[in-house]
Enzyme design. Structure first.
Site, PDB file in Angstrom:
ATOM      1  N   THR A 324       4.686  -6.424   0.644  1.00  0.00           N
ATOM      2  CA  THR A 324       5.730  -6.922  -0.253  1.00  0.00           C
ATOM      3  C   THR A 324       6.455  -5.785  -0.961  1.00  0.00           C
ATOM      4  OG1 THR A 324       4.316  -7.089  -2.194  1.00  0.00           O
ATOM      5  CG2 THR A 324       4.348  -8.980  -0.708  1.00  0.00           C
ATOM      6  N   CYS A 325       7.598  -6.124  -1.557  1.00  0.00           N
ATOM      7  CA  CYS A 325       8.425  -5.131  -2.236  1.00  0.00           C
ATOM      8  C   CYS A 325       8.034  -5.002  -3.702  1.00  0.00           C
ATOM      9  CB  CYS A 325       9.890  -5.509  -2.113  1.00  0.00           C
ATOM     10  SG  CYS A 325      10.416  -5.550  -0.409  1.00  0.00           S
ATOM     11  N   ASP A 326       6.735  -4.889  -3.955  1.00  0.00           N
ATOM     12  CA  ASP A 326       6.262  -4.651  -5.314  1.00  0.00           C
ATOM     13  C   ASP A 326       5.304  -3.476  -5.235  1.00  0.00           C
ATOM     14  OD1 ASP A 326       4.696  -4.679  -7.746  1.00  0.00           O
ATOM     15  OD2 ASP A 326       5.518  -6.675  -8.101  1.00  0.00           O
ATOM     16  N   ASN A 367       8.665 -12.680  -1.801  1.00  0.00           N
ATOM     17  CA  ASN A 367       9.418 -12.024  -0.725  1.00  0.00           C
ATOM     18  C   ASN A 367       9.556 -12.916   0.517  1.00  0.00           C
ATOM     19  OD1 ASN A 367       8.404  -8.549  -1.203  1.00  0.00           O
ATOM     20  ND2 ASN A 367      10.278  -9.562  -1.813  1.00  0.00           N
TER      21      ASN A 367
END
Ligand SMILES: *Cc1c(COP(=O)(O)O)cnc(C)c1O
Length: 377
Positions: A324-326, A367
């Site tokens: 994910t984009c975290d 996401n």
């Protein structure tokens, strides 16, 4: 460990995307091992560990009771065939209307750890049985459940006295020594506290009857853990040490120990890269991470065994991260994870010991990734 049944399922069904596969045979064996290790204790499976209907049905059929934390969990246990007499509302933090709903459904056993909660239960579930949770230090546990739940033993005396005065059945004391607890003496300290509460109230003529010894029974990750039998023996010895010949009724609430080793997550390597040409640690990105079900890697608390088809050759330390984009979605970095040097993008990996606390922790659509799929076989 991935059982042959799990390996066969993955080989023939070839599910795409990350997924958990749970082998019910292992759950059945775990339940029997608990029964054998602590023959005088009632088993209340902690539903939150893995509430898959197949697991709940199996355990309900084997005679298990259930520890629940919400009306929905109560309904899931009942749908699986558990009668209300075999269900406890074990959360110490409940809305009064949820207590009332549980009472309506027939639930008569409630956890409390404060005078304020006792007052709610007395209003919404008149006459019900309550047990008071005492704090433990969580020492020795890999996933501590300390501080948030329970009160000091001296306050538990007041809470149970109040319960009695409000017409409730002051029934007992509970504790949880912390999850993935490998130090058997944790039960010694907690049982000493429980006995203190029993003794103080007995002086006032209030006779408690039950000790709920909670969960904490470990599953095997990378390190060996004592077997159920060793826990059973130690706990029985501590019970005798503190309660002598007048042993109370006892309950255990295994979650992780019931289902952890029954499940395996299949995942795929999405990317292997470096942050600089001269980095000696590779970053390995899987299609599952903290938000896809591996939340217990928080603070690198739980370290799962990871199996690849390339095991046996040379290994090198990797940072292991999710898709994910975290930037919080990194599982192991402080202590890098050794993985085969030959590991390649597209490889499948198996993450073992993931039957507990994975599906319930996976996010809904962060996401756009779907929640962790689960197959119970
Ligand atoms: C989570 C929980 C359990 C299960 O704990 P495990 O360590 O997974 O066995 C048992 N009892 C209560 C009250 C819990 O909150």
């Amino acid at each position: 460990m991935a059982t042959q049944r799990i390996l066969d399922f993955l080989a023939t069904r070839r599910p795409s995307g990350p997924c958990l596969v749970v082998d019910l045979d292992v759950v059945r064996d775990n339940f029997r091992a608990f029964e054998k290790a602590l023959p005088d204790s009632k088993i209340y499976y902690a539903v939150k560990a893995n509430p898959a209907p197949e697991i709940l049905r199996l355990l309900a059929g084997m005679g298990s009771s259930f520890d629940t934390a919400s009306v929905t969990e109560i309904e899931m246990a009942m749908d699986a065939g558990a009668p209300a007499e075999r269900i406890s509302f074990g959360n110490t933090i409940k809305k009064e209307r949820d207590i009332a709903r549980a009472f309506e459904l027939g639930i008569r056993l409630f956890a409390v750890d404060s005078a304020e909660e006792v007052e709610k239960v007395a209003r919404a579930a008149p006459g019900a049985r309550v047990f008071c949770r005492v704090l433990t230090d969580g020492e020795g546990a890999e996933w501590p459940l300390s501080r948030k739940f329970g009160c000091v033993p001296a306050m538990a005396v007041d809470v149970l006295r109040l319960a009695k005065s409000l017409g409730l059945d002051a029934y007992g004391v509970s504790f949880h020594v912390g999850s993935q607890q490998t130090d058997l003496t944790a039960w010694d300290r907690a049982l000493a506290d429980a006995k203190m509460v029993f003794a103080k109230l007995a002086e006032e003529g209030i006779m408690l009857g039950m000790v709920n010894m909670g969960g904490g029974f470990p599953t095997r990750y990378l390190k060996d853990v004592p077997a159920a039998q060793a826990y059973g023996q130690a706990i029985f010895d501590y019970l005798s040490k503190h309660f002598g010949n007048s042993l109370p009724e006892t309950i255990i609430e295994p979650g992780r120990g019931m289902v952890g080793n029954a499940g395996v997550i299949k995942s795929e390597v999405v990317l292997i890269s470096k942050k600089a040409d001269n980095d000696n640690v590779r970053w390995v990105f899987l299609d599952i991470g903290k938000f896809g079900g591996l939340a217990e890697t928080m603070d690198e608390a739980i370290r799962y065994p990871i199996v690849t088809d390339r095991d046996g050759g040379e290994v090198a330390p990797c940072v292991l991260a999710g898709p994910t984009c975290d930037s919080a979605d990194v599982m192991y970095e402080k202590t890098p994870y050794p993985l085969p040097v030959s590991l390649t993008i597209g490889d499948e990996v198996l993450i073992e010991g993931t039957g507990a606390y994975t599906t319930t922790y996976s996010s809904v659509a962060f996401n756009g990734f779907e929640p962790l799929r689960s197959y119970v076989i």
